[in-house]
Design a protein around this motif. Structure first.
Motif, PDB file in Angstrom:
ATOM      1  N   ALA A  29       0.816  -1.217   0.000  1.00 21.52           N
ATOM      2  CA  ALA A  29       0.000   0.000   0.000  1.00 21.52           C
ATOM      3  C   ALA A  29       0.849   1.267   0.000  1.00 21.52           C
ATOM      4  N   MET A  30       2.132   1.149   0.327  1.00 19.36           N
ATOM      5  CA  MET A  30       3.010   2.318   0.385  1.00 19.36           C
ATOM      6  C   MET A  30       3.956   2.394  -0.815  1.00 19.36           C
ATOM      7  N   ARG A  31       3.872   1.420  -1.676  1.00 22.11           N
ATOM      8  CA  ARG A  31       4.754   1.375  -2.846  1.00 22.11           C
ATOM      9  C   ARG A  31       4.544   2.613  -3.712  1.00 22.11           C
ATOM     10  N   GLY A  32       5.629   3.276  -4.058  1.00 21.97           N
ATOM     11  CA  GLY A  32       5.572   4.438  -4.934  1.00 21.97           C
ATOM     12  C   GLY A  32       5.302   5.759  -4.224  1.00 21.97           C
ATOM     13  N   VAL A  33       5.079   5.724  -2.909  1.00 21.08           N
ATOM     14  CA  VAL A  33       4.837   6.952  -2.150  1.00 21.08           C
ATOM     15  C   VAL A  33       6.120   7.313  -1.411  1.00 21.08           C
ATOM     16  N   HIS A  34       6.549   8.559  -1.524  1.00 23.93           N
ATOM     17  CA  HIS A  34       7.742   9.041  -0.821  1.00 23.93           C
ATOM     18  C   HIS A  34       7.312   9.549   0.546  1.00 23.93           C
ATOM     19  N   PHE A  35       7.897   8.985   1.614  1.00 20.40           N
ATOM     20  CA  PHE A  35       7.538   9.398   2.962  1.00 20.40           C
ATOM     21  C   PHE A  35       8.658  10.212   3.579  1.00 20.40           C
ATOM     22  N   VAL A  36       8.278  11.242   4.338  1.00 18.99           N
ATOM     23  CA  VAL A  36       9.258  12.140   4.947  1.00 18.99           C
ATOM     24  C   VAL A  36       9.291  12.040   6.472  1.00 18.99           C
ATOM     25  N   ASP A  37       8.276  11.429   7.072  1.00 15.67           N
ATOM     26  CA  ASP A  37       8.250  11.282   8.523  1.00 15.67           C
ATOM     27  C   ASP A  37       7.357  10.109   8.878  1.00 15.67           C
ATOM     28  N   ILE A  38       7.699   9.439   9.971  1.00 12.49           N
ATOM     29  CA  ILE A  38       6.889   8.309  10.436  1.00 12.49           C
ATOM     30  C   ILE A  38       7.003   8.212  11.953  1.00 12.49           C
ATOM     31  N   ALA A  39       5.902   7.844  12.576  1.00 15.15           N
ATOM     32  CA  ALA A  39       5.884   7.553  14.007  1.00 15.15           C
ATOM     33  C   ALA A  39       5.349   6.138  14.158  1.00 15.15           C
TER      34      ALA A  39
END
Length: 107
Positions: A29-39
């Motif tokens: 579900a996260m493939r192809g999405v660039h993430f900048v922060d995670i908790a």
């Protein structure tokens, strides 16, 4: 990617019914999405995309993922049941807002 114990709360975000992952696996579900922060927490997770979108998954028994079952309907049980957000999903209560960072409080 995620790995470890799933604790029956879908915190790994794979929705494959497996209780744990010994090796890192890409979350589809996260493939192809660039993430900048995670908790990351023991029961739920929150991630911010480069576009400022908020993705949540895991335990939602107290609506901590932003899905109030009484107010929101999602047609696919693949995503949501009454207690869990099974895969990373856009948080409806923050949809359209640009979020820049996230933190998680653990008492």
């Amino acid at each position: 990617m995620s790995w470890g114990s799933n604790c029956n709360h879908h915190v790994l975000g794979h929705n494959d019914g497996r209780p744990s992952k010994a090796m890192p696996k890409i979350i589809d579900a996260m493939r192809g999405v660039h993430f900048v922060d995670i908790a990351c927490g023991s029961l739920h997770n929150v991630a911010i995309s480069g576009q400022g979108d908020v993705y949540v998954w895991g335990d939602n028994r107290s609506n901590q993922c932003g899905f109030d079952i009484q107010q929101h309907t999602i047609e696919s049980s693949e995503i949501l049941d009454k207690d869990h957000v099974r895969i990373p999903t856009l948080m409806p209560t923050l949809f359209g807002m640009k979020v820049t960072n996230v933190a998680q409080f653990v008492p």
